[in-house]
Design a protein around this motif. Structure first.
Motif, PDB file in Angstrom:
ATOM      1  N   THR A  69       0.856  -1.178   0.000  1.00  0.00           N
ATOM      2  CA  THR A  69       0.000   0.000   0.000  1.00  0.00           C
ATOM      3  C   THR A  69       0.897   1.234   0.000  1.00  0.00           C
ATOM      4  O   THR A  69       1.908   1.275   0.708  1.00  0.00           O
ATOM      5  CB  THR A  69      -0.979   0.032   1.189  1.00  0.00           C
ATOM      6  N   ILE A  70       0.542   2.192  -0.830  1.00  0.00           N
ATOM      7  CA  ILE A  70       1.308   3.430  -0.954  1.00  0.00           C
ATOM      8  C   ILE A  70       0.407   4.564  -0.481  1.00  0.00           C
ATOM      9  O   ILE A  70      -0.642   4.815  -1.081  1.00  0.00           O
ATOM     10  CB  ILE A  70       1.787   3.648  -2.400  1.00  0.00           C
ATOM     11  N   LEU A  71       0.804   5.211   0.611  1.00  0.00           N
ATOM     12  CA  LEU A  71      -0.056   6.168   1.290  1.00  0.00           C
ATOM     13  C   LEU A  71       0.613   7.540   1.410  1.00  0.00           C
ATOM     14  O   LEU A  71       1.835   7.644   1.375  1.00  0.00           O
ATOM     15  CB  LEU A  71      -0.386   5.667   2.707  1.00  0.00           C
ATOM     16  N   GLY A  72      -0.204   8.568   1.574  1.00  0.00           N
ATOM     17  CA  GLY A  72       0.292   9.866   1.966  1.00  0.00           C
ATOM     18  C   GLY A  72       0.420   9.914   3.487  1.00  0.00           C
ATOM     19  O   GLY A  72      -0.052   9.017   4.195  1.00  0.00           O
ATOM     20  N   ALA A  73       1.073  10.954   4.010  1.00  0.00           N
ATOM     21  CA  ALA A  73       1.237  11.047   5.460  1.00  0.00           C
ATOM     22  C   ALA A  73       1.374  12.494   5.899  1.00  0.00           C
ATOM     23  O   ALA A  73       1.853  13.348   5.153  1.00  0.00           O
ATOM     24  CB  ALA A  73       2.456  10.249   5.924  1.00  0.00           C
ATOM     25  N   LEU A  74       0.965  12.741   7.129  1.00  0.00           N
ATOM     26  CA  LEU A  74       1.201  14.024   7.786  1.00  0.00           C
ATOM     27  C   LEU A  74       2.533  13.991   8.532  1.00  0.00           C
ATOM     28  O   LEU A  74       3.265  14.966   8.544  1.00  0.00           O
ATOM     29  CB  LEU A  74       0.066  14.319   8.764  1.00  0.00           C
ATOM     30  N   GLU A  75       2.831  12.826   9.120  1.00  0.00           N
ATOM     31  CA  GLU A  75       4.094  12.611   9.825  1.00  0.00           C
ATOM     32  C   GLU A  75       4.431  11.124   9.795  1.00  0.00           C
ATOM     33  O   GLU A  75       3.542  10.276   9.801  1.00  0.00           O
ATOM     34  CB  GLU A  75       4.001  13.048  11.292  1.00  0.00           C
ATOM     35  N   VAL A  76       5.733  10.835   9.794  1.00  0.00           N
ATOM     36  CA  VAL A  76       6.226   9.466   9.986  1.00  0.00           C
ATOM     37  C   VAL A  76       7.386   9.539  10.977  1.00  0.00           C
ATOM     38  O   VAL A  76       8.239  10.429  10.870  1.00  0.00           O
ATOM     39  CB  VAL A  76       6.706   8.831   8.668  1.00  0.00           C
ATOM     40  N   SER A  77       7.417   8.612  11.928  1.00  0.00           N
ATOM     41  CA  SER A  77       8.516   8.604  12.891  1.00  0.00           C
ATOM     42  C   SER A  77       9.653   7.727  12.384  1.00  0.00           C
ATOM     43  O   SER A  77       9.490   6.930  11.450  1.00  0.00           O
ATOM     44  CB  SER A  77       8.040   8.087  14.248  1.00  0.00           C
ATOM     45  N   GLU A  78      10.810   7.846  13.053  1.00  0.00           N
ATOM     46  CA  GLU A  78      11.983   7.081  12.635  1.00  0.00           C
ATOM     47  C   GLU A  78      11.821   5.583  12.859  1.00  0.00           C
ATOM     48  O   GLU A  78      12.576   4.784  12.308  1.00  0.00           O
ATOM     49  CB  GLU A  78      13.233   7.581  13.353  1.00  0.00           C
ATOM     50  N   ARG A  79      10.824   5.190  13.654  1.00  0.00           N
ATOM     51  CA  ARG A  79      10.554   3.758  13.842  1.00  0.00           C
ATOM     52  C   ARG A  79       9.393   3.271  12.971  1.00  0.00           C
ATOM     53  O   ARG A  79       8.962   2.124  13.092  1.00  0.00           O
ATOM     54  CB  ARG A  79      10.287   3.445  15.315  1.00  0.00           C
ATOM     55  N   GLY A  80       8.904   4.160  12.072  1.00  0.00           N
ATOM     56  CA  GLY A  80       7.865   3.750  11.135  1.00  0.00           C
ATOM     57  C   GLY A  80       6.454   3.965  11.596  1.00  0.00           C
ATOM     58  O   GLY A  80       5.503   3.479  10.956  1.00  0.00           O
ATOM     59  N   ASP A  81       6.243   4.695  12.700  1.00  0.00           N
ATOM     60  CA  ASP A  81       4.881   5.048  13.111  1.00  0.00           C
ATOM     61  C   ASP A  81       4.290   6.010  12.077  1.00  0.00           C
ATOM     62  O   ASP A  81       4.983   6.893  11.568  1.00  0.00           O
ATOM     63  CB  ASP A  81       4.879   5.733  14.478  1.00  0.00           C
TER      64      ASP A  81
ATOM     65  N   LYS B 211       9.931  12.489  11.646  1.00  0.00           N
ATOM     66  CA  LYS B 211      10.086  12.862  13.052  1.00  0.00           C
ATOM     67  C   LYS B 211      10.801  11.786  13.872  1.00  0.00           C
ATOM     68  O   LYS B 211      10.843  10.612  13.493  1.00  0.00           O
ATOM     69  CB  LYS B 211       8.697  13.066  13.672  1.00  0.00           C
ATOM     70  N   LYS B 212      11.337  12.220  15.023  1.00  0.00           N
ATOM     71  CA  LYS B 212      11.802  11.244  16.004  1.00  0.00           C
ATOM     72  C   LYS B 212      10.606  10.463  16.535  1.00  0.00           C
ATOM     73  O   LYS B 212      10.642   9.236  16.651  1.00  0.00           O
ATOM     74  CB  LYS B 212      12.542  11.938  17.139  1.00  0.00           C
ATOM     75  N   SER B 213       9.537  11.164  16.863  1.00  0.00           N
ATOM     76  CA  SER B 213       8.264  10.543  17.226  1.00  0.00           C
ATOM     77  C   SER B 213       7.152  11.464  16.747  1.00  0.00           C
ATOM     78  O   SER B 213       7.317  12.687  16.741  1.00  0.00           O
ATOM     79  CB  SER B 213       8.171  10.296  18.735  1.00  0.00           C
ATOM     80  N   CYS B 214       6.044  10.889  16.354  1.00  0.00           N
ATOM     81  CA  CYS B 214       4.954  11.677  15.783  1.00  0.00           C
ATOM     82  C   CYS B 214       4.253  12.501  16.865  1.00  0.00           C
ATOM     83  O   CYS B 214       4.025  12.025  17.977  1.00  0.00           O
ATOM     84  CB  CYS B 214       3.939  10.755  15.115  1.00  0.00           C
ATOM     85  N   ASP B 215       3.893  13.736  16.509  1.00  0.00           N
ATOM     86  CA  ASP B 215       3.121  14.590  17.400  1.00  0.00           C
ATOM     87  C   ASP B 215       1.621  14.431  17.171  1.00  0.00           C
ATOM     88  O   ASP B 215       0.827  14.635  18.085  1.00  0.00           O
ATOM     89  CB  ASP B 215       3.507  16.057  17.194  1.00  0.00           C
ATOM     90  N   LEU B 216       1.232  14.093  15.958  1.00  0.00           N
ATOM     91  CA  LEU B 216      -0.184  13.983  15.600  1.00  0.00           C
ATOM     92  C   LEU B 216      -0.728  12.599  15.960  1.00  0.00           C
ATOM     93  O   LEU B 216       0.045  11.650  16.131  1.00  0.00           O
ATOM     94  CB  LEU B 216      -0.353  14.245  14.105  1.00  0.00           C
ATOM     95  N   PRO B 217      -2.065  12.477  16.072  1.00  0.00           N
ATOM     96  CA  PRO B 217      -2.666  11.174  16.382  1.00  0.00           C
ATOM     97  C   PRO B 217      -2.244  10.114  15.371  1.00  0.00           C
ATOM     98  O   PRO B 217      -2.240  10.359  14.159  1.00  0.00           O
ATOM     99  CB  PRO B 217      -4.172  11.453  16.309  1.00  0.00           C
TER     100      PRO B 217
END
Length: 220
Positions: free
Chosen positions: A103-115, A158-164
């Motif tokens: 699946t190929i998706l858009g994103a608002l944020e992605v973390s360095e661990r793939g969240d 991001k290091k970790s995502c800020d958004l839900p």
């Protein structure tokens, strides 16, 4: 930071290089829908859409649109030879059963661990989380296509995502207008640089910690 058609096409073209013969592929709204227009010659895949299409194609030429034929985002599409239709419940059952290879998706944020965070900005109206939650959890590989920074110039990697969050540790590959990054057990690996950007540009605009190998691919 805005993104022109040429840049969106470039990202979609690079993402299409991840497609292999026989794959079932789901494309999210936005840049991902353009991937269907850049499938490499000789590669045959089946595009899946949550509204009930197997064998969806790219955008039709102007004037050839069918008002009754669209993808899950509501945009006109073509269909390929051998395409089939089903109801949305069956389409989602295919996702939940793990039948989607990529699946190929858009994103608002992605973390360095793939969240992955790609469904809501708090305070803004949205229709709902849609199929992204199931796709992020059940597809065999999740690829994200997005701007490297947001409109405020802040990194979306991001290091970790800020958004839900949509799903935890699901993203395997991130493709932006600046770079291609792979989520590995060791961390976020910088694999390719999109010229004319440099390593310094990518590092400066990336909040996440990057692993930079000795050998990098530079995409003209």
């Amino acid at each position: 930071m805005g993104m022109g058609k040429e840049t969106r096409d470039r990202i979609a073209r690079r993402a299409a290089q991840e497609l292999k013969n026989g794959m079932a592929v789901n494309l999210g709204i936005g840049i991902p829908t353009k991937v269907a227009d850049f499938v490499p010659e000789g590669v045959q895949v089946v595009f899946h859409a949550e509204n009930g299409i197997l064998g969806a194609g790219g955008a039709p030429h102007a004037g050839d649109e069918d008002a009754f034929l669209c993808n899950a985002g509501g945009y006109p599409i073509r269909i390929g030879a051998g395409a089939s239709y089903c109801d949305s419940a069956i389409a989602f059952a295919m996702i939940r059963r793990g039948c989607i290879d990529i699946t190929i998706l858009g994103a608002l944020e992605v973390s360095e661990r793939g969240d992955l965070a790609n469904w809501i900005v708090p305070g803004k109206r949205v229709a709902g989380i849609g199929g992204a939650m199931e796709l992020a959890q059940k597809a065999k590989k999740v690829i994200v296509l997005m701007n490297h920074v947001n409109r405020q110039g802040e990194s979306k990697v991001k290091k970790s995502c800020d958004l839900p969050l949509t799903a935890l540790a699901c993203v395997k590959l991130i493709i932006t207008e600046m770079a291609v990054m792979e989520v590995t057990e060791q961390g976020l690996l910088l694999k390719e640089i999109m010229l004319p950007y440099t390593i310094e540009d990518v590092v400066r605009h990336t909040e996440a910690t990057l692993i930079i190998p000795d050998q990098l691919v530079f995409i003209p």
